[in-house]
Every structure is written in C-alpha cells, then in structure tokens.
Write an enzyme that holds these catalytic residues in place. Structure first.
Site, PDB file in Angstrom:
ATOM      1  N   LYS A   1      46.851 -77.451  70.080  1.00 42.70           N
ATOM      2  CA  LYS A   1      47.842 -78.209  71.139  1.00 42.70           C
ATOM      3  C   LYS A   1      47.184 -78.891  72.320  1.00 42.70           C
ATOM      4  O   LYS A   1      46.944 -78.184  73.324  1.00 42.70           O
ATOM      5  CB  LYS A   1      48.472 -76.581  71.695  1.00 42.70           C
ATOM      6  CG  LYS A   1      49.349 -75.771  70.666  1.00 42.70           C
ATOM      7  CD  LYS A   1      49.631 -74.691  71.468  1.00 42.70           C
ATOM      8  CE  LYS A   1      50.144 -73.416  70.861  1.00 42.70           C
ATOM      9  NZ  LYS A   1      50.548 -72.379  71.416  1.00 42.70           N
TER      10      LYS A   1
ATOM     11  N   LYS B   1      40.274 -62.646  64.641  1.00 47.25           N
ATOM     12  CA  LYS B   1      40.803 -62.344  63.551  1.00 47.25           C
ATOM     13  C   LYS B   1      41.505 -63.877  62.904  1.00 47.25           C
ATOM     14  O   LYS B   1      41.806 -63.653  61.851  1.00 47.25           O
ATOM     15  CB  LYS B   1      41.694 -61.270  63.432  1.00 47.25           C
ATOM     16  CG  LYS B   1      41.208 -59.977  64.093  1.00 47.25           C
ATOM     17  CD  LYS B   1      42.192 -58.958  64.104  1.00 47.25           C
ATOM     18  CE  LYS B   1      41.679 -57.863  64.756  1.00 47.25           C
ATOM     19  NZ  LYS B   1      42.685 -56.649  65.416  1.00 47.25           N
TER      20      LYS B   1
ATOM     21  N   GLU C   1      38.067 -72.463  63.872  1.00 44.81           N
ATOM     22  CA  GLU C   1      39.219 -71.659  64.674  1.00 44.81           C
ATOM     23  C   GLU C   1      40.616 -71.758  64.132  1.00 44.81           C
ATOM     24  O   GLU C   1      40.987 -72.688  63.368  1.00 44.81           O
ATOM     25  CB  GLU C   1      39.252 -72.468  66.236  1.00 44.81           C
ATOM     26  CG  GLU C   1      38.441 -71.414  67.209  1.00 44.81           C
ATOM     27  CD  GLU C   1      39.455 -70.298  67.732  1.00 44.81           C
ATOM     28  OE1 GLU C   1      40.088 -69.649  66.613  1.00 44.81           O
ATOM     29  OE2 GLU C   1      39.387 -69.946  68.874  1.00 44.81           O
ATOM     30  N   ASP C   2      41.503 -70.906  64.390  1.00 46.32           N
ATOM     31  CA  ASP C   2      42.661 -71.270  63.898  1.00 46.32           C
ATOM     32  C   ASP C   2      43.775 -72.277  64.777  1.00 46.32           C
ATOM     33  O   ASP C   2      44.332 -72.913  64.352  1.00 46.32           O
ATOM     34  CB  ASP C   2      43.628 -69.684  64.156  1.00 46.32           C
ATOM     35  CG  ASP C   2      43.303 -69.083  65.345  1.00 46.32           C
ATOM     36  OD1 ASP C   2      42.725 -69.527  66.212  1.00 46.32           O
ATOM     37  OD2 ASP C   2      44.019 -67.970  65.630  1.00 46.32           O
TER      38      ASP C   2
ATOM     39  N   ASP D   1      44.043 -74.164  72.332  1.00 46.20           N
ATOM     40  CA  ASP D   1      44.974 -73.996  73.253  1.00 46.20           C
ATOM     41  C   ASP D   1      44.250 -74.630  74.666  1.00 46.20           C
ATOM     42  O   ASP D   1      44.358 -75.989  74.913  1.00 46.20           O
ATOM     43  CB  ASP D   1      45.498 -72.470  73.619  1.00 46.20           C
ATOM     44  CG  ASP D   1      46.595 -72.548  74.485  1.00 46.20           C
ATOM     45  OD1 ASP D   1      47.728 -72.884  74.013  1.00 46.20           O
ATOM     46  OD2 ASP D   1      46.629 -71.792  75.500  1.00 46.20           O
TER      47      ASP D   1
ATOM     48  N   VAL E   1      52.951 -70.161  68.002  1.00 45.59           N
ATOM     49  CA  VAL E   1      53.295 -70.162  66.304  1.00 45.59           C
ATOM     50  C   VAL E   1      52.346 -68.945  65.931  1.00 45.59           C
ATOM     51  O   VAL E   1      51.406 -68.463  66.578  1.00 45.59           O
ATOM     52  CB  VAL E   1      52.519 -71.336  65.838  1.00 45.59           C
ATOM     53  CG1 VAL E   1      53.511 -72.649  66.174  1.00 45.59           C
ATOM     54  CG2 VAL E   1      51.353 -71.696  66.132  1.00 45.59           C
TER      55      VAL E   1
ATOM     56  N   ARG F   1      50.318 -62.122  60.897  1.00 43.86           N
ATOM     57  CA  ARG F   1      49.236 -62.856  60.370  1.00 43.86           C
ATOM     58  C   ARG F   1      49.208 -63.057  58.651  1.00 43.86           C
ATOM     59  O   ARG F   1      48.590 -63.818  58.349  1.00 43.86           O
ATOM     60  CB  ARG F   1      47.917 -61.809  60.781  1.00 43.86           C
ATOM     61  CG  ARG F   1      47.540 -61.738  61.966  1.00 43.86           C
ATOM     62  CD  ARG F   1      46.089 -61.028  62.176  1.00 43.86           C
ATOM     63  NE  ARG F   1      45.771 -60.595  63.586  1.00 43.86           N
ATOM     64  CZ  ARG F   1      45.203 -61.322  64.678  1.00 43.86           C
ATOM     65  NH1 ARG F   1      45.207 -62.694  64.147  1.00 43.86           N
ATOM     66  NH2 ARG F   1      44.958 -60.809  65.819  1.00 43.86           N
TER      67      ARG F   1
HETATM   68  P1  IMP Z   1      41.701 -70.937  74.050  1.00 46.04           P
HETATM   69  O1  IMP Z   1      41.728 -72.538  73.350  1.00 46.04           O
HETATM   70  O2  IMP Z   1      40.328 -70.887  74.602  1.00 46.04           O
HETATM   71  O3  IMP Z   1      42.959 -71.162  75.052  1.00 46.04           O
HETATM   72  O4  IMP Z   1      42.259 -70.173  72.961  1.00 46.04           O
HETATM   73  C1  IMP Z   1      42.681 -70.322  71.808  1.00 46.04           C
HETATM   74  C2  IMP Z   1      43.128 -68.886  71.089  1.00 46.04           C
HETATM   75  O5  IMP Z   1      44.422 -68.654  71.885  1.00 46.04           O
HETATM   76  C3  IMP Z   1      43.459 -68.931  69.895  1.00 46.04           C
HETATM   77  O6  IMP Z   1      42.121 -68.562  69.143  1.00 46.04           O
HETATM   78  C4  IMP Z   1      44.336 -67.863  69.534  1.00 46.04           C
HETATM   79  O7  IMP Z   1      43.980 -66.839  69.465  1.00 46.04           O
HETATM   80  C5  IMP Z   1      45.257 -67.713  70.999  1.00 46.04           C
HETATM   81  N1  IMP Z   1      46.294 -68.612  70.854  1.00 46.04           N
HETATM   82  C6  IMP Z   1      46.709 -69.870  71.294  1.00 46.04           C
HETATM   83  N2  IMP Z   1      48.087 -70.421  71.154  1.00 46.04           N
HETATM   84  C7  IMP Z   1      48.483 -69.412  70.172  1.00 46.04           C
HETATM   85  C8  IMP Z   1      49.374 -69.438  69.369  1.00 46.04           C
HETATM   86  O8  IMP Z   1      50.571 -70.328  69.515  1.00 46.04           O
HETATM   87  N3  IMP Z   1      49.815 -68.459  68.646  1.00 46.04           N
HETATM   88  C9  IMP Z   1      48.749 -67.575  68.276  1.00 46.04           C
HETATM   89  N4  IMP Z   1      47.694 -67.510  68.965  1.00 46.04           N
HETATM   90  C10 IMP Z   1      47.594 -68.311  70.146  1.00 46.04           C
HETATM   91 MG    MG Z   2      42.379 -66.428  68.074  1.00 47.63          MG
END
Ligand code: IMP
Ligand code: MG
Length: 182
Positions: free
Chosen positions: A133, A44, A101-102, A105, A155, A167
C-alpha cells in the site's frame, strides 16, 4: 466468513500467477550466486505466501522464521520494531536473505528488518512482499519484489488477519468497514 468481505481483491488464480512471477524473478536473480539462499518468513501473515512461493523456486534454499511487531506504525516515523522470534544463526555472512512479507503499510517493519540483518553481517538482504500500500508510507521504502500494489483498504485472507481471523481464506479480500468498526 465471506459475508464479512466487501469484495475479493486478489483471487486464487491471481495469487498463483503472482507467486509464479516472483519465483521466476528470484530464480533468475540467485541462480548463479555462490552463497546460500535463505527465505525469512515473517510470522504469522507471510505463512501462506512463503509456502506458495518456495514451492515454485527451483533453487536450493533454506527457510527461517521471524516474528515482529511494530508500534505506532501509523503516526510515528520512528516506529519501533519488537523482535519476538529471531533467527538463531551466528554467522549471516554466508547467505543471501530474502525477507518475505504479507503486506507493506508504513514501511517501518521492513526498513528496520533490512537494517537489523545487514548490521548482523548478512551477505545481502532483499525484501519480497505479496501486497503493497504505497499511499500509506511513513518511511520511504521500496521492496525488491512485489506481487501487487493495492489501494488503502484493509485486506484479509491468504495469511492476512484482522484480530487473528480470516488467515485461512484462500484469496485476499477487502474487509467490510462495519466489521472493524470503520
Ligand atoms: P508496516 O509496513 O510496518 O506498517 O507493517 C506492515 C504490517 O501491518 C503487515 O505485516 C501486517 O501485519 C499489518 N497490516 C497492514 N495493512 C494490513 C491489512 O490491510 N490487513 C492486514 N494486516 C495489515
Ligand atoms: Mg504482518
């Protein structure tokens, strides 16, 4: 809600600037493409970013939605992605896709999605993230379009949540560690 924030990291003005810059880059990159352009909003968290961005892309485009979850993104380099909502198109070879993507990570979600859509025959797949990040990577991954690199802080806002909350904040803020028990 704002009492739960340590500080505002990305203001509404900065978000507007970021979406304008990325929209311009996308316009330049896809203006002469013969295939159709499809943005994939990852639910979302990317809801607000996708809607802000698409308004500024002055090209014909279509949108799709996907919903995914990742497991063990912190410790497992193999972090498995579960697809809860998929795109229904049969033939992906007639389109250039940009996954929106938002935040990145570990890198697991986007690296898996790029592989998945490529294997389904997409003509091209690029990635666009509002926030990144880089210090948190478990798998090596570099997005094609990135709004802003941020330090390793949790965040929320502008689509990003903690336990489904925050959100609706119109900016991105750093959550107080006391809120998530950190
Ligand atoms: P990854 O890169 O597969 O670890 O996943 C990234 C996802 O982790 C994002 O789409 C978010 O849903 C979640 N996420 C990672 N860091 C944050 C944060 O600081 N705040 C909120 N969601 C986060
Ligand atoms: Mg996400």
């Amino acid at each position: 809600m704002t009492n739960d924030l340590k500080y505002i990291l990305v203001s509404e003005e900065k978000l507007d600037e970021i979406t304008s810059t990325i929209a311009k880059q996308i316009c330049n990159d896809y203006r002469n493409s013969e295939k159709k352009l499809v943005l994939i909003c990852i639910l979302k968290g990317s809801l607000m970013f996708t809607s802000a961005l698409m308004k500024k892309i002055d090209l014909p485009l279509e949108i799709e939605f996907m919903k995914v979850s990742s497991y063990g993104s912190e410790s497992k380099s193999s972090g498995i992605i579960n697809i809860h909502l998929d795109i229904k198109r049969e033939d992906l070879s007639d389109a250039n896709f940009i996954i929106i993507e938002d935040i990145i990570d570990s890198g697991n979600t986007l690296s898996h999605l790029v592989k998945y859509l490529s294997e389904r025959g997409a003509n091209s797949v690029r990635t666009c993230t509002l926030l990144d990040k880089p210090s948190r990577r478990v798998v090596s991954f570099t997005p094609d379009y990135c709004g802003m690199e941020i330090p390793d802080e949790f965040v929320v806002g502008f689509g990003l949540d903690f336990n489904e909350k925050y959100r609706n904040l119109p900016y991105v803020g750093v959550l107080k560690p006391s809120v998530y028990g950190g």
